[in-house]
Write an enzyme that holds these catalytic residues in place. Structure first.
Site, PDB file in Angstrom:
ATOM      1  N   SER A 127     -34.738 -18.747  37.098  1.00 47.78           N
ATOM      2  CA  SER A 127     -33.482 -18.331  36.479  1.00 47.78           C
ATOM      3  C   SER A 127     -32.313 -19.124  37.064  1.00 47.78           C
ATOM      4  CB  SER A 127     -33.256 -16.826  36.695  1.00 47.78           C
ATOM      5  OG  SER A 127     -33.275 -16.501  38.068  1.00 47.78           O
TER       6      SER A 127
ATOM      7  N   ASN B 124     -33.751  -6.923  43.999  1.00 48.03           N
ATOM      8  CA  ASN B 124     -33.484  -5.949  42.935  1.00 48.03           C
ATOM      9  C   ASN B 124     -32.104  -5.316  43.071  1.00 48.03           C
ATOM     10  OD1 ASN B 124     -36.073  -6.613  42.337  1.00 48.03           O
ATOM     11  ND2 ASN B 124     -36.979  -4.602  42.769  1.00 48.03           N
TER      12      ASN B 124
ATOM     13  N   THR C  82      -6.393  -3.258  -0.852  1.00 48.13           N
ATOM     14  CA  THR C  82      -7.591  -2.450  -0.657  1.00 48.13           C
ATOM     15  C   THR C  82      -8.587  -2.991  -1.670  1.00 48.13           C
ATOM     16  OG1 THR C  82      -6.981  -0.776  -2.287  1.00 48.13           O
ATOM     17  CG2 THR C  82      -6.238  -0.388  -0.041  1.00 48.13           C
ATOM     18  N   HIS C  83      -9.853  -3.040  -1.295  1.00 46.81           N
ATOM     19  CA  HIS C  83     -10.880  -3.654  -2.157  1.00 46.81           C
ATOM     20  C   HIS C  83     -10.529  -5.109  -2.474  1.00 46.81           C
ATOM     21  CE1 HIS C  83     -12.216   0.535  -3.023  1.00 46.81           C
ATOM     22  NE2 HIS C  83     -10.909   0.766  -2.990  1.00 46.81           N
TER      23      HIS C  83
ATOM     24  N   ASN D 180      -9.695 -27.734   6.624  1.00 47.08           N
ATOM     25  CA  ASN D 180     -10.536 -26.544   6.741  1.00 47.08           C
ATOM     26  C   ASN D 180     -10.174 -25.671   7.948  1.00 47.08           C
ATOM     27  OD1 ASN D 180     -12.052 -27.409   4.497  1.00 47.08           O
ATOM     28  ND2 ASN D 180     -13.321 -28.705   5.813  1.00 47.08           N
TER      29      ASN D 180
ATOM     30  N   GLU E 138     -13.292 -19.935  10.910  1.00 44.72           N
ATOM     31  CA  GLU E 138     -14.678 -19.816  10.432  1.00 44.72           C
ATOM     32  C   GLU E 138     -15.659 -19.663  11.595  1.00 44.72           C
ATOM     33  OE1 GLU E 138     -15.506 -22.572   6.856  1.00 44.72           O
ATOM     34  OE2 GLU E 138     -13.789 -23.415   7.897  1.00 44.72           O
TER      35      GLU E 138
ATOM     36  N   TYR F 148     -37.378  -1.518  38.432  1.00 39.60           N
ATOM     37  CA  TYR F 148     -37.138  -2.925  38.147  1.00 39.60           C
ATOM     38  C   TYR F 148     -38.365  -3.536  37.496  1.00 39.60           C
ATOM     39  CZ  TYR F 148     -36.106  -7.862  38.364  1.00 39.60           C
ATOM     40  OH  TYR F 148     -35.901  -9.165  38.006  1.00 39.60           O
TER      41      TYR F 148
ATOM     42  N   GLN G 208     -34.553  -9.953  34.003  1.00 36.01           N
ATOM     43  CA  GLN G 208     -33.937 -11.274  34.204  1.00 36.01           C
ATOM     44  C   GLN G 208     -33.392 -11.839  32.894  1.00 36.01           C
ATOM     45  OE1 GLN G 208     -35.777 -14.121  36.981  1.00 36.01           O
ATOM     46  NE2 GLN G 208     -36.060 -15.481  35.234  1.00 36.01           N
TER      47      GLN G 208
ATOM     48  N   LYS H  42     -29.382 -11.849  31.672  1.00 36.78           N
ATOM     49  CA  LYS H  42     -28.262 -12.696  32.086  1.00 36.78           C
ATOM     50  C   LYS H  42     -27.781 -13.679  31.031  1.00 36.78           C
ATOM     51  CE  LYS H  42     -29.668 -11.966  36.496  1.00 36.78           C
ATOM     52  NZ  LYS H  42     -30.693 -11.278  35.720  1.00 36.78           N
TER      53      LYS H  42
HETATM   54  N1  ARG Z   1     -33.896 -13.446  39.045  1.00 38.91           N
HETATM   55  C1  ARG Z   1     -34.182 -12.050  39.120  1.00 38.91           C
HETATM   56  C2  ARG Z   1     -33.451 -11.302  37.999  1.00 38.91           C
HETATM   57  O1  ARG Z   1     -32.584 -11.860  37.428  1.00 38.91           O
HETATM   58  C3  ARG Z   1     -33.761 -11.507  40.428  1.00 38.91           C
HETATM   59  C4  ARG Z   1     -34.507 -10.282  40.851  1.00 38.91           C
HETATM   60  C5  ARG Z   1     -35.921 -10.605  41.033  1.00 38.91           C
HETATM   61  N2  ARG Z   1     -36.604  -9.533  41.665  1.00 38.91           N
HETATM   62  C6  ARG Z   1     -37.922  -9.553  41.767  1.00 38.91           C
HETATM   63  N3  ARG Z   1     -38.468  -8.584  42.380  1.00 38.91           N
HETATM   64  N4  ARG Z   1     -38.654 -10.515  41.255  1.00 38.91           N
HETATM   65  O2  ARG Z   1     -33.740 -10.195  37.681  1.00 38.91           O
END
Ligand code: ARG
Length: 456
Positions: A20, A106, A151-152, A281, A286, A313, A318, A321
């Site tokens: 990540s 976590n 309206t409409h 444009n 848009e 968890y 992940q 994000k």
């Molecule tokens: N990159 C992980 C996430 O975004 C971080 C937490 C990972 N925790 C684990 N136990 N693998 O969630």
């Protein structure tokens, strides 16, 4: 690399699949803030010495500088922002190996994202204020412009352009309120929840919350490491903002068409066609309308991501994000460019006046006139409808119907009935709270100026 438990290296494909760092690197400043607070607390409870804390802090500050200057090398093998920073710190100072005491990624990632989102919300609210200011300034600039309200998408009644623009200021005010509300629930510290069940070490969570500026400490460690409600709330508020911006965009697109011809968007915010030389444009509008689709999509992705997850968890999380970052980036970009663009819109006053002069916009006012003469509204509605039809038949504007024609429809009509066909009279007469009476719109405008001036 996971230490004692593993004998084989992770497959290269796994590294690429599960990393990540390519997107969560942007949490670095908040990750470092969180780590410094955690280390400071570890010193307080005697896990670290003064010297160890000092070297951890110095090491993290050094890393922060390197990342900011683009000198830090992120590694895919170290998977995410948390492990990249911790590994380099530990390679430089042995005390780094104590930093993760009582902490799990976590609770760490949950803390980082909350810290990041609080800042993001503040930035978004600032951008909402700027867009509201652009709307208010435009409303002030063209205060005397009257347009048909629709309206409409059919002409309904005359309104001040300012009234129409301030409607968006109201929507954005609710939007800012929703973000602020979401910020309250984001402002809770998960750190100290560990992987799932806290720690056997005497971690001082209240102290960490105080150091990081969190209003509260989370109450349930299992909830803290798996809760992503605050992200859903943020993306939901963002989706509604995107919808509001999309509606504003649609108005501008219509208004800048030859068919309406109410406004001209500045050249700096429009583009030409590669084939048709005459084209200009409204791309910003848009794209704003189009980008609402991805912001709404991000919300759906998150809800779907969460719906089947068992406690607590799960690595699925992940995936939150990129949806969150994309939402925040898209939202901020839309708010900023629209705030700029609205300062570069010119009103075609003649076209607005021409459209607003359509006497049919005041048909309701004629019905109201009959009501003041004692006619039940349903009958008045009918008596005006007849007049509209008769004017169409005679191919003349309703405002020019001979009085004899009106009297033939209803004896209640008299010579003064046609006086209602005056836009200024019609607007002045709209004195109900929230109506586009110029005096009340002016008061609204002043209230907005004062409110936005105060939050600057
Ligand atoms: N990159 C992980 C996430 O975004 C971080 C937490 C990972 N925790 C684990 N136990 N693998 O969630």
């Amino acid at each position: 690399m996971w230490g004692g438990r593993f004998t084989a290296q992770a497959a290269p494909r796994l590294l690429r699949f599960s990393e990540s760092i390519s997107f969560d690197w942007r949490l670095f400043a908040h990750d470092i803030r969180g780590s410094i607070a955690h280390a400071t607390m570890l010193r307080k409870i005697g896990v670290l010495t003064d010297e160890e804390l000092a070297s951890i802090k110095a090491g993290l500050e050094e890393i922060r500088g390197e990342i900011e200057r683009g000198e830090f090398t992120w590694s895919l093998e170290r998977e995410d922002v948390h492990m990249n920073i911790e590994a380099i710190l530990t390679s430089r100072t042995p005390a780094g190996a104590k930093l993760h005491t009582g902490r799990s990624r976590n609770d760490q990632v949950a803390t980082d994202v909350r810290l990041w989102l609080k800042d993001q919300i503040d930035t978004n609210i600032g951008a909402i204020r700027a867009l509201q200011s652009s709307l208010v300034d435009w409303a002030a600039r063209d205060f005397d412009v009257v347009i048909p309200g629709y309206t409409h998408l059919q002409r309904a009644q005359p309104v001040l352009l300012a009234h129409h623009l301030l409607a968006y200021a109201e929507m954005l005010e609710r939007d800012a309120g929703r973000l602020a509300d979401c910020r309250v629930r984001t402002d809770v510290l998960p750190l100290g929840s560990g992987a799932i069940a806290g720690s056997t070490l005497p971690l001082d969570r209240a102290y960490v919350a105080q150091l990081l500026g969190f209003a509260k400490v989370s109450a349930n460690s299992m909830d803290s490491v798996s809760d992503r409600d605050f992200i859903v709330e943020y993306c939901s508020a963002a989706a509604l903002i995107a919808v509001h911006l999309s509606r504003l965009a649609e108005d501008l697109i219509l208004w800048s068409s030859a068919e309406f011809g109410f406004v001209r968007i500045g050249d700096a915010y429009t583009t030409g066609s590669s084939l048709m030389p005459q084209k200009k444009n409204p791309d910003v509008a848009e794209l704003t309308r189009g980008k609402s689709g991805r912001v709404i999509g991000n919300l759906m992705a998150l809800l779907t991501l969460l719906k089947g997850l068992p406690m607590t968890y799960n690595r699925d999380l992940q995936e939150d994000k990129e949806r969150l970052f994309d939402t925040a980036d898209t939202l901020q970009a839309c708010l900023e460019i629209n705030a700029d663009m609205l300062r570069d819109v010119a009103v075609h006053r003649k076209a607005c006046a021409g459209a607003a002069a359509d006497p049919l916009l005041l048909a309701t006012d004629l019905a109201d006139w009959l009501v003041t003469r004692g006619m039940p509204f349903r009958e008045a509605h009918h008596a005006v409808g007849k007049a509209v039809a008769r004017a169409e038949e005679l191919r003349i504007p309703i405002s020019e119907l001979p009085i004899a024609e009106l009297k033939a429809i209803s004896p209640v009509y008299d010579e003064t009935a046609l006086d209602v066909f005056s836009i200024s009279r019609a607007l002045d007469g709209r004195t109900t709270m929230g109506a586009p009476n110029p005096q009340s719109v002016k008061a609204e405008l002043d209230a907005w100026k004062a409110r936005l001036g105060a939050t600057e």
